[in-house]
Write a protein that holds these residues in place. Sequence first.
Motif, PDB file in Angstrom:
ATOM      1  N   GLU A  11       0.820  -1.212  -0.189  1.00 13.80           N
ATOM      2  CA  GLU A  11      -0.241   0.067   0.091  1.00 13.80           C
ATOM      3  C   GLU A  11       0.841   1.285  -0.161  1.00 13.80           C
ATOM      4  O   GLU A  11       0.223   2.193  -0.433  1.00 13.80           O
ATOM      5  N   ALA A  12       2.039   1.405   0.770  1.00 11.72           N
ATOM      6  CA  ALA A  12       2.685   2.402   0.579  1.00 11.72           C
ATOM      7  C   ALA A  12       3.228   2.936  -0.773  1.00 11.72           C
ATOM      8  O   ALA A  12       3.258   4.048  -0.975  1.00 11.72           O
ATOM      9  N   LEU A  13       3.446   2.076  -1.798  1.00 13.87           N
ATOM     10  CA  LEU A  13       3.775   2.351  -2.886  1.00 13.87           C
ATOM     11  C   LEU A  13       2.528   3.309  -3.641  1.00 13.87           C
ATOM     12  O   LEU A  13       2.933   4.125  -4.502  1.00 13.87           O
ATOM     13  N   LYS A  14       1.453   2.900  -3.350  1.00 18.72           N
ATOM     14  CA  LYS A  14       0.189   3.505  -3.867  1.00 18.72           C
ATOM     15  C   LYS A  14       0.129   5.140  -3.456  1.00 18.72           C
ATOM     16  O   LYS A  14      -0.364   5.806  -3.970  1.00 18.72           O
ATOM     17  N   SER A  15       0.922   5.362  -2.343  1.00 20.58           N
ATOM     18  CA  SER A  15       0.615   6.638  -1.767  1.00 20.58           C
ATOM     19  C   SER A  15       1.971   7.862  -2.269  1.00 20.58           C
ATOM     20  O   SER A  15       2.172   8.591  -1.543  1.00 20.58           O
ATOM     21  N   TRP A  20      17.505   8.517 -15.024  1.00 18.11           N
ATOM     22  CA  TRP A  20      17.004   7.300 -15.098  1.00 18.11           C
ATOM     23  C   TRP A  20      16.529   6.861 -13.433  1.00 18.11           C
ATOM     24  O   TRP A  20      17.621   6.936 -12.951  1.00 18.11           O
ATOM     25  N   LEU A  21      15.534   6.301 -13.500  1.00 20.77           N
ATOM     26  CA  LEU A  21      15.177   5.594 -12.340  1.00 20.77           C
ATOM     27  C   LEU A  21      14.175   4.341 -12.674  1.00 20.77           C
ATOM     28  O   LEU A  21      13.420   4.579 -13.652  1.00 20.77           O
ATOM     29  N   PRO A  22      14.155   3.213 -12.345  1.00 16.44           N
ATOM     30  CA  PRO A  22      13.431   2.349 -12.700  1.00 16.44           C
ATOM     31  C   PRO A  22      12.329   2.480 -12.122  1.00 16.44           C
ATOM     32  O   PRO A  22      11.737   3.010 -11.002  1.00 16.44           O
ATOM     33  N   THR A  23      11.187   1.893 -13.013  1.00 15.21           N
ATOM     34  CA  THR A  23       9.680   1.920 -12.399  1.00 15.21           C
ATOM     35  C   THR A  23       9.599   0.640 -11.607  1.00 15.21           C
ATOM     36  O   THR A  23      10.332  -0.207 -11.531  1.00 15.21           O
ATOM     37  N   TYR A  24       8.699   0.709 -10.725  1.00 14.35           N
ATOM     38  CA  TYR A  24       8.297  -0.273  -9.701  1.00 14.35           C
ATOM     39  C   TYR A  24       8.072  -1.680 -10.103  1.00 14.35           C
ATOM     40  O   TYR A  24       8.365  -2.760  -9.303  1.00 14.35           O
ATOM     41  N   HIS A  73      16.123  -2.464  -5.836  1.00 15.55           N
ATOM     42  CA  HIS A  73      17.129  -1.748  -5.165  1.00 15.55           C
ATOM     43  C   HIS A  73      16.760  -0.356  -4.562  1.00 15.55           C
ATOM     44  O   HIS A  73      17.670   0.291  -4.222  1.00 15.55           O
ATOM     45  N   TYR A  74      15.267  -0.149  -4.563  1.00 11.54           N
ATOM     46  CA  TYR A  74      14.692   1.010  -3.898  1.00 11.54           C
ATOM     47  C   TYR A  74      14.819   0.438  -2.406  1.00 11.54           C
ATOM     48  O   TYR A  74      14.810  -0.534  -2.076  1.00 11.54           O
ATOM     49  N   GLY A  75      14.613   1.695  -1.596  1.00 16.64           N
ATOM     50  CA  GLY A  75      14.848   1.493  -0.226  1.00 16.64           C
ATOM     51  C   GLY A  75      14.010   2.686   0.511  1.00 16.64           C
ATOM     52  O   GLY A  75      13.540   3.552  -0.283  1.00 16.64           O
ATOM     53  N   GLY A 117      12.518   9.860   3.237  1.00 14.81           N
ATOM     54  CA  GLY A 117      12.232   9.558   1.820  1.00 14.81           C
ATOM     55  C   GLY A 117      12.874   8.144   1.344  1.00 14.81           C
ATOM     56  O   GLY A 117      13.708   7.525   1.942  1.00 14.81           O
ATOM     57  N   GLU A 118      12.408   8.018   0.154  1.00 17.69           N
ATOM     58  CA  GLU A 118      12.797   6.902  -0.573  1.00 17.69           C
ATOM     59  C   GLU A 118      14.236   6.726  -1.128  1.00 17.69           C
ATOM     60  O   GLU A 118      14.664   7.968  -1.187  1.00 17.69           O
ATOM     61  N   THR A 119      14.886   5.790  -1.281  1.00 21.71           N
ATOM     62  CA  THR A 119      16.402   5.833  -1.670  1.00 21.71           C
ATOM     63  C   THR A 119      16.387   4.899  -2.882  1.00 21.71           C
ATOM     64  O   THR A 119      15.517   4.313  -3.127  1.00 21.71           O
ATOM     65  N   TYR A 120      17.610   5.098  -3.388  1.00 19.04           N
ATOM     66  CA  TYR A 120      17.808   4.031  -4.476  1.00 19.04           C
ATOM     67  C   TYR A 120      19.483   3.820  -4.465  1.00 19.04           C
ATOM     68  O   TYR A 120      20.264   4.908  -4.302  1.00 19.04           O
TER      69      TYR A 120
END
Length: 780
Positions: free
Chosen positions: A363-367, A381-385, A392-394, A407-410
Motif C-alpha cells: 500500500e505504501a507504493l500507492k501513496s 533514469w530510475l526504474p519503474t516499480y 534496489h529501492y529503499g 524518503g525513498e532511496t535508490y
Amino acid sequence: MYYLSMSKKASLLGFGLFVLMGCNDPAQSQKKADSPRLSSIMSFEDAQAGLVLSENNTSLLLENSLGKVISGDASNGILQGDKAYQITLQAKEHYKSAFTLKPKTSWNWSQLGHFSVALNITNPTEQSTHLFTQIEDGKNQLHNRSVIIPKQSSNTYYIELSGDDLEIESGIRSNPPAWQSIDTPFIWRWGVKQLDLTSIKHIKFTVASLLADRTLVIDDIRLVKNPTSEPDYLANLVDRHGQRNGIEYANKIASDDELKQRSRAELATLTGERLPDRSKFGGWKKGPKLAATGFFRTEKIDGQWSLVDPEGYLFYSIGIANVRMANTSTITGIDFSSQHIEQRTSDDVTPEDSKGLNTITGEALKSKFVASDTRFNMFSWLPTYDEPLAKHYGYRREVHSGALKQGETYSFYQANLERKYGADFLTQWRDTTVDRMIDWGFTSFGNWIDPMFYQLNRFPYFANGWIIGDFKKVSSGADYWSPLPDPFDPKFAERAKATMATIAAEVKNNPWCVGVFIDNEKSWGREGSIESQYGIVIHTLARDNTDSPTKAVFSRLMQNKYKDINALNQSWNTQIASWQAFNKGVKLNTYTDAQIADYSALLSAYANEYFNVVNTELKAVMPNHLYMGVRFADWGMTPEVVQAAAEHADVVSYNFYKEGLHPSHWQFLAQIDKPSIIGEFHMGATDTGLLNPGLVHTASQAERAQAYKDYMATVLDNPYFVGAHWFQYTDSPLTGRAYDGENYNVGFVSVTDSPYQEMVEAVKAVGSTLYTRKYKKLTQ
C-alpha cells in the motif's frame, strides 16, 4: 605571528580580473577577463603603505609561516599587476600554519548582492596543497570551505558568500558549480552558509597536519560579482549507472556489456591467495612466534605495540571500513504516506543509516508523491516499480541532514552488482570482495562490515555496534551527530547489554573477529577553549539533578570535595546560595584555575563511567575479543576522555582525516601508552566525475594513491599504532548518501564496482613490505 600591513585604494569600477590559462605552465600563460570586480581587498601593488577598503584597514597575519612581496609576471605566479605575496607555510615543524585577512573594523558586504571573494593562487612546488578557509562573522558564525591547489599551477579561486547555491538545500554535501567558469570554487565543508554579511571579522586560510612545508603565491584578493546561475545546474546529474551524466572521464562505464566485460577480466586475475610471509590469519609468519591464545590480542614487543593473531604471529591491521550496502543509497525525492511506513521500535539496536535498504512495498507504493523536485530531477533514469532493478529501492525513516527528513532511496551500486553478477549478486559480491582484499594485500577489514562476512573464516574483521535508546542524554554544546548518552542512567547499561548481546550472537565467538568498535565520532569536546573542552560539564551543571543522573553525580562529587558551599564559592569565585541551588542548576561563564581543575575531574568521571559500562557489558558476553574503543574524531576528543578510554578499552581508536600523522599532534600517545588504531582516513579527487573529493583533497587519482602510501608510512613508523583503516570501500553516491549527503570520491571501487587501479597498486606496495617495515628492528 607575523604582521604585514598594505595599502592601495579600493577600486569599485575595475573589471580587469585576469586568470591564467594553461595553468600547468605559468611561463606560457594567457590572460582572460572574467567576473566583474566589485572591490579590492588586497592587491600587493603598494606593499609599503597599507591597503584601505572603504573605511577599513586590512592586515595580513601570518601564523607559523614566512612571507615576502615578490615582483615579476605570470612566470612566477603574478597574474594581476607586477607584485604578489609569497607565503611559505612551515607545516613540517608545526601542526597548523595559516594566513589571515583581518580588517581593523568588520567588513560590511551586505549591499553587494550575489558575490564571492576571489583570489589568485599559484603553487610553484611539486606538491599539491589542501587549503582550508574559514570566514567568521560578528555573531561568531563560521563558514568553512577547502580546495586543492595542484602542484605547478596558477588559477583563480573563489568563495561564494552570497548567491543562489547558498539558499538551496539539495541534500548533496557539495553541489556542482552553479555557473560555468574556468575559475575554481572552494568546496563547502561545514558551518553556516549564509553569514551575517553586515559584519565579517576575518578570512583565514589554514593547512593542518601536512608532512612537508608548502609555498603559495597569493595575488589580487578581491570581491567579484557572481555570474548568473544556470537554472538547471542540479538537474540530470546522474546516468543510469549512477555516474556523472554529460561528461567523460577515465573508468566510466558506457553500457551493461562493458560492465560485465570488465568484471570478467578482473575476476580472471583474482587468486584469493595470501602473500608468502602471511599466516593463516594474515599475521607475519616469518616473524617471532608468541603465545597463541586462539584469539586476537595485543602485546608490546621491542618497544612498540602490536596485535597478535590467534596462532601467535605478529599482526598489523590494514583494511577498508564500511563494506556493506547500508550507505550506498541516495534520496530520490519521492516520499510516501507515513501511515504506511513501519516506524522504528524502542528496542532497536541499529541506527537508521546502518540498516539495509528497508524496502517499501504494498500500500505504501500507492501513496507515492514527489516531496522534493530538486532531488527528483537530479536523475536521468530510475526504474519503474515493476522492473527487476526496482528491488534496489529503499527507504530512510530518519535523515541527519538534507533536502528531506525522510524518503525513498535508490542504490545504483547494488543495481550495478545485479547487472554484473545476476540474481545471486550479493553472494558473488561477498566472495569477490574477500578475494580482492587478500589479493590487494590488506590484512583485515575495518569497521562496519556486513555480518554476511562474519562466518566465512577467510579474512579477519571487526564487529561493531551502537548504543541507542531512550536513556537520558547530555550535551557538549556542539553535538554534531547527536547528543551524548548519560552513562549514569541505568537505562544506558540496559541498552548497552542489548547491543552486546546482538553483536555476540552475530560473531558466535569466531576467532576471525579481531575486536569490536562501539559507537563513533561522539562530540566529547575539543581543546581550544574552556567552553569547547568542558562543554559536557558546563551544560550539565546548568541542569537540575532530578533531570540528569550525570548532574546528580557531579553535585555529589563537588559536595564530597568541598563540604560547605562557601568553600566551593571561594574556589570558583562564585556566589551560589546553597547546595540546593547548585543542585537546581548553575550557569557559569567565568572560570578560575581551581574551577577548571574540577571541571577536568568531572569530565573524567563522566567519561570513565561511559567506558566502564561499555567494556563491562562487552566483556560479559565476548571475553575473547578486544574492545576497540569509540573511534574519536579529531574534532571531538579531550585529554580527559582519551585517558578514560585508555583505562578501559583494549585499543584506543581515532578517526583522523589529514595528510598524515604530524608528530607534534600525537605526543600524548606516549603518556597513555596504549595500543592505538586509525579507524578512518581517506583522500579523494574530482577527476572521476564525483563532485567532492572527500575530507582530504588531492588533485588526481595518482596523487590520491601516493597520499595513501605517505599516510600509511606515518602510521607504520609510529610505535603505538597497530593498524589503520581506510574509509570506505565504495565511492559515496554522486548525489550524496541518504543519511547526510556525503558525496565523496573515497572508494577503492566506483559506483560501478570498478576498482581504482592506482589505489590497488598503492596498497599492494604498502602490503608487500608491511611487516618488514613495521618490525624492521626484529628483522635485523
